[in-house]
Design a protein around this motif. Structure first.
Motif, short mmCIF file in Angstrom:
data_model
loop_
_atom_site.label_atom_id
_atom_site.label_comp_id
_atom_site.label_asym_id
_atom_site.label_seq_id
_atom_site.Cartn_x
_atom_site.Cartn_y
_atom_site.Cartn_z
N VAL A 50 0.85 -1.20 0.00
CA VAL A 50 0.00 0.00 0.00
C VAL A 50 0.88 1.25 0.00
CG1 VAL A 50 -1.78 1.29 1.25
CG2 VAL A 50 -1.85 -1.22 1.21
N ARG A 51 0.67 2.11 -0.98
CA ARG A 51 1.51 3.29 -1.18
C ARG A 51 0.92 4.54 -0.53
NH1 ARG A 51 5.02 3.56 -5.83
NH2 ARG A 51 5.61 1.41 -6.31
N SER A 52 1.82 5.36 0.03
CA SER A 52 1.44 6.67 0.56
C SER A 52 2.53 7.67 0.18
CB SER A 52 1.30 6.63 2.08
OG SER A 52 0.29 5.74 2.47
N ASP A 53 2.14 8.87 -0.11
CA ASP A 53 3.02 9.97 -0.51
C ASP A 53 3.83 9.58 -1.75
OD1 ASP A 53 4.02 12.53 -0.45
OD2 ASP A 53 4.94 12.39 1.52
N LYS A 54 4.90 10.30 -2.04
CA LYS A 54 5.69 10.02 -3.23
C LYS A 54 7.17 10.20 -2.91
CE LYS A 54 5.22 14.73 -4.79
NZ LYS A 54 4.71 15.68 -5.73
N PHE A 55 8.01 9.64 -3.77
CA PHE A 55 9.45 9.72 -3.56
C PHE A 55 9.93 11.14 -3.82
CE2 PHE A 55 13.94 9.27 -4.65
CZ PHE A 55 14.38 8.51 -3.59
N THR A 56 10.76 11.65 -2.91
CA THR A 56 11.34 12.97 -3.03
C THR A 56 12.83 12.84 -3.28
OG1 THR A 56 9.74 13.74 -1.39
CG2 THR A 56 11.56 15.21 -1.90
N ASP A 57 13.29 13.40 -4.41
CA ASP A 57 14.72 13.37 -4.73
C ASP A 57 15.51 14.28 -3.80
OD1 ASP A 57 15.24 11.57 -6.73
OD2 ASP A 57 14.62 12.94 -8.32
N GLY A 58 16.78 13.98 -3.64
CA GLY A 58 17.66 14.85 -2.87
C GLY A 58 19.03 14.21 -2.72
N LYS A 59 20.02 15.04 -2.50
CA LYS A 59 21.42 14.58 -2.45
C LYS A 59 21.66 13.56 -1.34
CE LYS A 59 26.09 16.44 -2.26
NZ LYS A 59 26.91 17.64 -2.14
N TRP A 60 20.94 13.68 -0.24
CA TRP A 60 21.20 12.82 0.92
C TRP A 60 20.10 11.79 1.14
CZ3 TRP A 60 25.97 14.10 1.84
CH2 TRP A 60 26.37 15.41 1.68
N ILE A 61 19.14 11.71 0.22
CA ILE A 61 17.97 10.85 0.39
C ILE A 61 18.30 9.39 0.07
CG2 ILE A 61 15.61 10.41 -0.42
CD1 ILE A 61 15.79 13.02 1.06
N GLY A 62 17.72 8.51 0.85
CA GLY A 62 17.83 7.08 0.57
C GLY A 62 16.58 6.37 1.05
N GLY A 63 16.59 5.06 0.93
CA GLY A 63 15.43 4.32 1.40
C GLY A 63 15.72 2.84 1.56
N LEU A 64 14.96 2.22 2.44
CA LEU A 64 14.94 0.77 2.53
C LEU A 64 13.88 0.30 1.55
CD1 LEU A 64 15.41 -2.07 3.80
CD2 LEU A 64 13.55 -1.49 5.37
N MET A 65 14.28 -0.59 0.64
CA MET A 65 13.37 -1.08 -0.39
C MET A 65 13.34 -2.60 -0.37
SD MET A 65 13.46 -0.32 -4.50
CE MET A 65 15.01 -1.17 -4.82
N VAL A 66 12.14 -3.17 -0.47
CA VAL A 66 11.99 -4.61 -0.69
C VAL A 66 11.31 -4.78 -2.04
CG1 VAL A 66 11.02 -6.79 0.13
CG2 VAL A 66 11.83 -5.07 1.79
N LYS A 67 12.03 -5.40 -2.95
CA LYS A 67 11.54 -5.60 -4.32
C LYS A 67 11.72 -7.06 -4.68
CE LYS A 67 12.38 -3.87 -8.99
NZ LYS A 67 13.16 -2.90 -9.80
N GLN A 68 10.64 -7.69 -5.10
CA GLN A 68 10.65 -9.12 -5.44
C GLN A 68 11.27 -9.95 -4.30
OE1 GLN A 68 12.61 -9.39 -9.27
NE2 GLN A 68 10.91 -8.42 -10.30
N GLY A 69 10.92 -9.57 -3.06
CA GLY A 69 11.35 -10.31 -1.89
C GLY A 69 12.77 -10.03 -1.41
N LYS A 70 13.50 -9.14 -2.10
CA LYS A 70 14.88 -8.85 -1.73
C LYS A 70 15.01 -7.43 -1.19
CE LYS A 70 19.45 -8.66 -3.43
NZ LYS A 70 20.59 -9.10 -3.65
N ALA A 71 15.61 -7.32 0.00
CA ALA A 71 15.79 -6.01 0.64
C ALA A 71 17.09 -5.37 0.20
CB ALA A 71 15.78 -6.17 2.16
#
Length: 199
Positions: A50-71
């Motif tokens: 379930v998605r909320s808000d949107k990705f914000t670009d920036g020089k110091w931005i990162g994220g924890l992502m799980v895609k196709q079961g892989k973190a």
């Protein structure tokens, strides 16, 4: 890893309640949110698809992502949105990239010392989540890459999560003994580590 979201502050589940409900090993607070406003996330949040808000670009931005079961931990310029991302928490700043402290330059002003939450990986399948009290961001980054402090792995990437009153960590060991550093207030989302065979 999973992301669990609380829709509003009044009904927000605590980290320990989330941990028990999800049959988790560990739960920590996640990304930034509008604590004094609508309690929504500040940046992209994907919790169990379930998605909320949107990705914000920036020089110091990162994220924890799980895609196709892989973190993975991804930095802003690497992020490519796709429908097969099932979990995501955006936050900042990076602490460690390619095994080196990031940001490279030292701050001109004395660093603000605060409670911090972080997530890190060696990019070979080992992960750690932790908190550190009364520390600056650059100081924390140096701690994470100092040989001997984390002896189980060499930190390749580390991301700062929401800190201050949001800092919280709940975990239990194999014997079931629990440790809980309770946040100072309700948090919007949490990063949850569950056993691989957990439903």
């Amino acid at each position: 890893m999973r992301v669990v979201a609380n829709a509003e502050s009044k009904s927000a589940r605590t980290l320990d309640a989330i941990g028990l409900a999800e049959n988790a090993l560990t739960v920590c607070n996640g990304g930034y949110f509008h604590a004094g406003g609508d309690f929504g996330p500040a940046g992209l949040e994907i919790a169990k698809g379930v998605r909320s808000d949107k990705f914000t670009d920036g020089k110091w931005i990162g994220g924890l992502m799980v895609k196709q079961g892989k973190a993975s931990l991804v930095w802003s310029e690497e992020f490519r949105d796709s429908p097969d991302i099932t979990e995501f928490v955006q936050c900042s700043p990076w602490l460690v990239s390619d095994g080196r402290v990031w940001p490279v330059s030292s701050p001109k002003e004395p660093e603000q010392r605060n409670h911090r939450t972080f997530i890190l990986t060696d990019n070979e399948g080992r992960w750690a989540i932790g908190i550190c009290k009364r520390v600056g961001l650059l100081e924390l980054a140096h701690i994470l890459v100092t040989p001997g402090i984390i002896s189980e792995m060499k930190v390749k990437r580390a991301l700062n999560l929401d800190g201050g009153p949001s800092t919280g960590l709940w975990c239990r060991n194999e014997a079931g003994a629990v440790q809980f550093e309770k946040p100072g207030w309700a948090v919007r989302n949490a990063i949850v580590v569950v056993p691989r065979d957990s439903k």
